[in-house]
Design a protein around this motif. Structure first.
Motif, PDB file in Angstrom:
ATOM      1  N   GLU A 183     -87.559 -53.998 -28.416  1.00  0.00           N
ATOM      2  CA  GLU A 183     -87.308 -53.382 -30.144  1.00  0.00           C
ATOM      3  C   GLU A 183     -87.391 -53.007 -30.808  1.00  0.00           C
ATOM      4  O   GLU A 183     -87.601 -52.624 -32.155  1.00  0.00           O
ATOM      5  CB  GLU A 183     -85.904 -54.627 -29.436  1.00  0.00           C
ATOM      6  N   ASN A 184     -89.070 -54.480 -30.862  1.00  0.00           N
ATOM      7  CA  ASN A 184     -89.550 -54.490 -31.850  1.00  0.00           C
ATOM      8  C   ASN A 184     -90.992 -54.314 -31.700  1.00  0.00           C
ATOM      9  O   ASN A 184     -91.140 -54.431 -30.560  1.00  0.00           O
ATOM     10  CB  ASN A 184     -89.023 -55.555 -32.767  1.00  0.00           C
ATOM     11  N   PHE A 185     -92.513 -54.211 -32.392  1.00  0.00           N
ATOM     12  CA  PHE A 185     -93.378 -54.243 -32.656  1.00  0.00           C
ATOM     13  C   PHE A 185     -93.820 -55.647 -31.051  1.00  0.00           C
ATOM     14  O   PHE A 185     -93.476 -56.963 -31.811  1.00  0.00           O
ATOM     15  CB  PHE A 185     -94.276 -54.071 -33.757  1.00  0.00           C
ATOM     16  N   GLU A 186     -94.869 -55.492 -30.448  1.00  0.00           N
ATOM     17  CA  GLU A 186     -95.440 -56.941 -29.876  1.00  0.00           C
ATOM     18  C   GLU A 186     -96.853 -56.646 -29.104  1.00  0.00           C
ATOM     19  O   GLU A 186     -97.300 -55.532 -29.805  1.00  0.00           O
ATOM     20  CB  GLU A 186     -95.225 -57.012 -28.784  1.00  0.00           C
ATOM     21  N   SER A 187     -98.064 -57.667 -29.544  1.00  0.00           N
ATOM     22  CA  SER A 187     -99.240 -56.938 -29.397  1.00  0.00           C
ATOM     23  C   SER A 187     -99.681 -56.693 -28.407  1.00  0.00           C
ATOM     24  O   SER A 187     -98.432 -57.262 -27.576  1.00  0.00           O
ATOM     25  CB  SER A 187     -99.681 -58.842 -30.073  1.00  0.00           C
ATOM     26  N   ASP A 188    -100.518 -55.897 -28.418  1.00  0.00           N
ATOM     27  CA  ASP A 188    -100.833 -55.102 -26.912  1.00  0.00           C
ATOM     28  C   ASP A 188     -99.655 -54.005 -26.715  1.00  0.00           C
ATOM     29  O   ASP A 188    -100.194 -53.763 -25.156  1.00  0.00           O
ATOM     30  CB  ASP A 188    -101.425 -56.301 -26.282  1.00  0.00           C
ATOM     31  N   CYS A 189     -99.188 -53.557 -27.402  1.00  0.00           N
ATOM     32  CA  CYS A 189     -98.086 -52.837 -27.784  1.00  0.00           C
ATOM     33  C   CYS A 189     -98.713 -50.831 -27.689  1.00  0.00           C
ATOM     34  O   CYS A 189     -99.543 -51.110 -27.615  1.00  0.00           O
ATOM     35  CB  CYS A 189     -97.020 -53.337 -27.667  1.00  0.00           C
ATOM     36  N   TRP A 190     -97.870 -49.935 -26.924  1.00  0.00           N
ATOM     37  CA  TRP A 190     -97.884 -48.917 -26.824  1.00  0.00           C
ATOM     38  C   TRP A 190     -96.675 -48.281 -28.204  1.00  0.00           C
ATOM     39  O   TRP A 190     -95.619 -48.475 -27.350  1.00  0.00           O
ATOM     40  CB  TRP A 190     -98.408 -47.731 -25.959  1.00  0.00           C
ATOM     41  N   ILE A 191     -97.450 -48.016 -29.305  1.00  0.00           N
ATOM     42  CA  ILE A 191     -96.500 -47.372 -30.066  1.00  0.00           C
ATOM     43  C   ILE A 191     -96.731 -45.635 -29.840  1.00  0.00           C
ATOM     44  O   ILE A 191     -97.877 -45.436 -30.363  1.00  0.00           O
ATOM     45  CB  ILE A 191     -96.565 -47.417 -31.854  1.00  0.00           C
ATOM     46  N   ASN A 192     -95.279 -44.952 -30.074  1.00  0.00           N
ATOM     47  CA  ASN A 192     -95.241 -43.600 -29.204  1.00  0.00           C
ATOM     48  C   ASN A 192     -94.183 -42.907 -31.003  1.00  0.00           C
ATOM     49  O   ASN A 192     -93.872 -43.123 -31.048  1.00  0.00           O
ATOM     50  CB  ASN A 192     -94.581 -43.426 -27.627  1.00  0.00           C
ATOM     51  N   VAL A 193     -95.222 -42.539 -31.929  1.00  0.00           N
ATOM     52  CA  VAL A 193     -94.709 -41.676 -32.676  1.00  0.00           C
ATOM     53  C   VAL A 193     -94.281 -40.140 -32.207  1.00  0.00           C
ATOM     54  O   VAL A 193     -95.271 -39.468 -32.054  1.00  0.00           O
ATOM     55  CB  VAL A 193     -95.433 -42.080 -33.689  1.00  0.00           C
ATOM     56  N   VAL A 194     -93.004 -39.408 -32.485  1.00  0.00           N
ATOM     57  CA  VAL A 194     -92.870 -38.465 -32.325  1.00  0.00           C
ATOM     58  C   VAL A 194     -92.289 -37.821 -33.358  1.00  0.00           C
ATOM     59  O   VAL A 194     -90.977 -38.347 -34.449  1.00  0.00           O
ATOM     60  CB  VAL A 194     -92.191 -38.097 -30.969  1.00  0.00           C
ATOM     61  N   ASN A 195     -92.758 -36.931 -33.825  1.00  0.00           N
ATOM     62  CA  ASN A 195     -92.354 -36.017 -35.577  1.00  0.00           C
ATOM     63  C   ASN A 195     -91.838 -37.540 -36.364  1.00  0.00           C
ATOM     64  O   ASN A 195     -90.503 -36.948 -36.652  1.00  0.00           O
ATOM     65  CB  ASN A 195     -91.198 -34.468 -34.936  1.00  0.00           C
ATOM     66  N   PRO A 196     -92.531 -37.819 -36.568  1.00  0.00           N
ATOM     67  CA  PRO A 196     -92.203 -38.761 -38.036  1.00  0.00           C
ATOM     68  C   PRO A 196     -91.993 -38.221 -38.660  1.00  0.00           C
ATOM     69  O   PRO A 196     -92.631 -37.144 -39.393  1.00  0.00           O
ATOM     70  CB  PRO A 196     -93.690 -39.356 -38.479  1.00  0.00           C
ATOM     71  N   THR A 197     -90.392 -38.894 -39.830  1.00  0.00           N
ATOM     72  CA  THR A 197     -89.945 -38.728 -41.154  1.00  0.00           C
ATOM     73  C   THR A 197     -91.287 -39.498 -42.510  1.00  0.00           C
ATOM     74  O   THR A 197     -91.844 -40.008 -41.725  1.00  0.00           O
ATOM     75  CB  THR A 197     -89.119 -39.101 -41.515  1.00  0.00           C
ATOM     76  N   HIS A 198     -91.461 -38.730 -43.379  1.00  0.00           N
ATOM     77  CA  HIS A 198     -92.840 -39.640 -44.430  1.00  0.00           C
ATOM     78  C   HIS A 198     -91.968 -41.120 -44.531  1.00  0.00           C
ATOM     79  O   HIS A 198     -92.966 -41.935 -45.233  1.00  0.00           O
ATOM     80  CB  HIS A 198     -92.080 -38.354 -46.168  1.00  0.00           C
ATOM     81  N   LYS A 199     -90.799 -40.962 -44.319  1.00  0.00           N
ATOM     82  CA  LYS A 199     -90.339 -42.415 -44.336  1.00  0.00           C
ATOM     83  C   LYS A 199     -91.275 -43.267 -43.367  1.00  0.00           C
ATOM     84  O   LYS A 199     -91.468 -44.475 -43.587  1.00  0.00           O
ATOM     85  CB  LYS A 199     -88.679 -42.705 -44.220  1.00  0.00           C
ATOM     86  N   GLU A 200     -91.276 -42.867 -42.177  1.00  0.00           N
ATOM     87  CA  GLU A 200     -91.972 -43.529 -41.121  1.00  0.00           C
ATOM     88  C   GLU A 200     -93.055 -43.949 -41.360  1.00  0.00           C
ATOM     89  O   GLU A 200     -93.661 -44.506 -40.772  1.00  0.00           O
ATOM     90  CB  GLU A 200     -91.419 -42.416 -39.783  1.00  0.00           C
ATOM     91  N   ILE A 201     -93.817 -42.672 -41.782  1.00  0.00           N
ATOM     92  CA  ILE A 201     -95.604 -43.095 -41.922  1.00  0.00           C
ATOM     93  C   ILE A 201     -95.219 -44.018 -42.807  1.00  0.00           C
ATOM     94  O   ILE A 201     -96.362 -44.128 -42.496  1.00  0.00           O
ATOM     95  CB  ILE A 201     -95.593 -41.089 -42.964  1.00  0.00           C
TER      96      ILE A 201
END
Length: 302
Positions: free
Chosen positions: A18-36
């Motif tokens: 649900e949220n970020f944890e250390s040593d995780c993989w963040i997969n970003v697909v077609n991000p908006t400027h807000k997400e950037i």
């Protein structure tokens, strides 16, 4: 979209967080400027480099910013004929981030590859596994195009076949440059990252695969060029034959038209009172044709 994923050594599958944890993989697909902006604010990432990750014209390279490594690679579109797009891989001490316009790192692709057996905590190995999977995608796409080219009947090409070959030519040219740039990038990673010998060997194999892929693309480009030249010669030959045929027919009809015009004039003409005048005209036309055919035969026109 931003997805937080994680897999430890004990986990059987990659799980979604649900949220970020250390040593995780963040997969970003077609991000908006807000997400950037969110990624920049939360993880102290370089905004310009993240924006470069969604630029389809970005060239493969590796940037070292502080202790973070930004790696740009090219990957083929799955359902498109427009070549490649950019995939950014950011490796930090706390996480690995991937960013792209299309979800090339889908769960189906991961489950079918060696990444399913790796923990995200093994960042270097996970990073190399992404590169390895991307090479496999390139290889499949390249071989599909090559097979499509080599199985065509070059003597029965239609307009849609020519359009498709032009599209293949564009993609292959794109692949050649991508393979070349990625080879330089692999070499830089080997010399700049503190990798284990086993990981370096994998990257060296990727370099060999990329070189072979580039050679296959160049060979296919030559085949396309040869097919195009063959068809140009064939079309030119057919056009010349058609023009020659039409010219001969035109001359034949011109002889008939000329003689008919003369004997169709409302003036005194030879043989106009002779009952055999029509046969004389036909005889004159036939003799003219025979002389013309002999001349064309002698000149090897027909």
């Amino acid at each position: 979209m931003i997805y937080y994923l994680k897999k430890t050594i004990e986990d059987h599958d990659i799980k979604t967080l649900e949220n970020f944890e250390s040593d995780c993989w963040i997969n970003v697909v077609n991000p908006t400027h807000k997400e950037i902006g969110l990624l920049v604010a939360e993880f102290n990432l370089d905004k310009n480099n993240l924006l470069s990750g969604i630029d389809p014209h970005e060239i493969p390279r590796v940037d070292f910013i502080n202790e973070d490594i930004y790696t740009y690679i090219k990957t083929p579109y799955r359902n498109s004929k427009i070549g490649t797009f950019t995939l950014l891989i950011v490796m930090t001490k706390k996480f690995i981030l991937t960013l792209s316009k299309e979800d090339v790192l889908s769960y189906e692709n991961i489950s079918a590859g060696e990444m399913k057996n790796l923990s995200v905590e093994q960042k270097s190995k996970f990073f190399i596994a992404i590169l390895n999977m991307n090479n496999a995608i390139f290889k499949i796409k390249t071989l599909d195009i090559v097979k499509s080219i080599e199985t065509r009947n070059i003597k029965a090409l239609k307009e849609k076949d020519i359009d498709e070959m032009i599209s293949h030519e564009y993609i292959l040219n794109n692949f050649v440059s991508s393979y070349s740039y990625m080879n330089f990038m692999y070499n830089k990673i080997i010399h700049r990252l503190g990798l284990l010998k086993q990981d370096k060997d994998i990257l060296k194999e990727l370099m060999i695969d990329a070189e072979e892929g580039g050679n296959i693309c160049e060979t296919s480009l030559k085949n396309i060029s040869n097919i195009r030249n063959y068809n140009m010669i064939l079309l030119t030959y057919r056009l010349n034959r058609l023009i020659t045929t039409l010219t001969v027919v035109t001359v034949f009809l011109s002889v008939v038209a000329a003689i008919s015009s003369i004997y169709g004039m409302n003036i005194r003409l030879p043989l106009q009172d002779d009952g055999n005048a029509f046969l004389f005209v036909i005889f004159l036309i036939t003799i003219s044709w025979i002389i013309f055919i002999i001349y064309l035969r002698k000149k090897k026109v027909i």
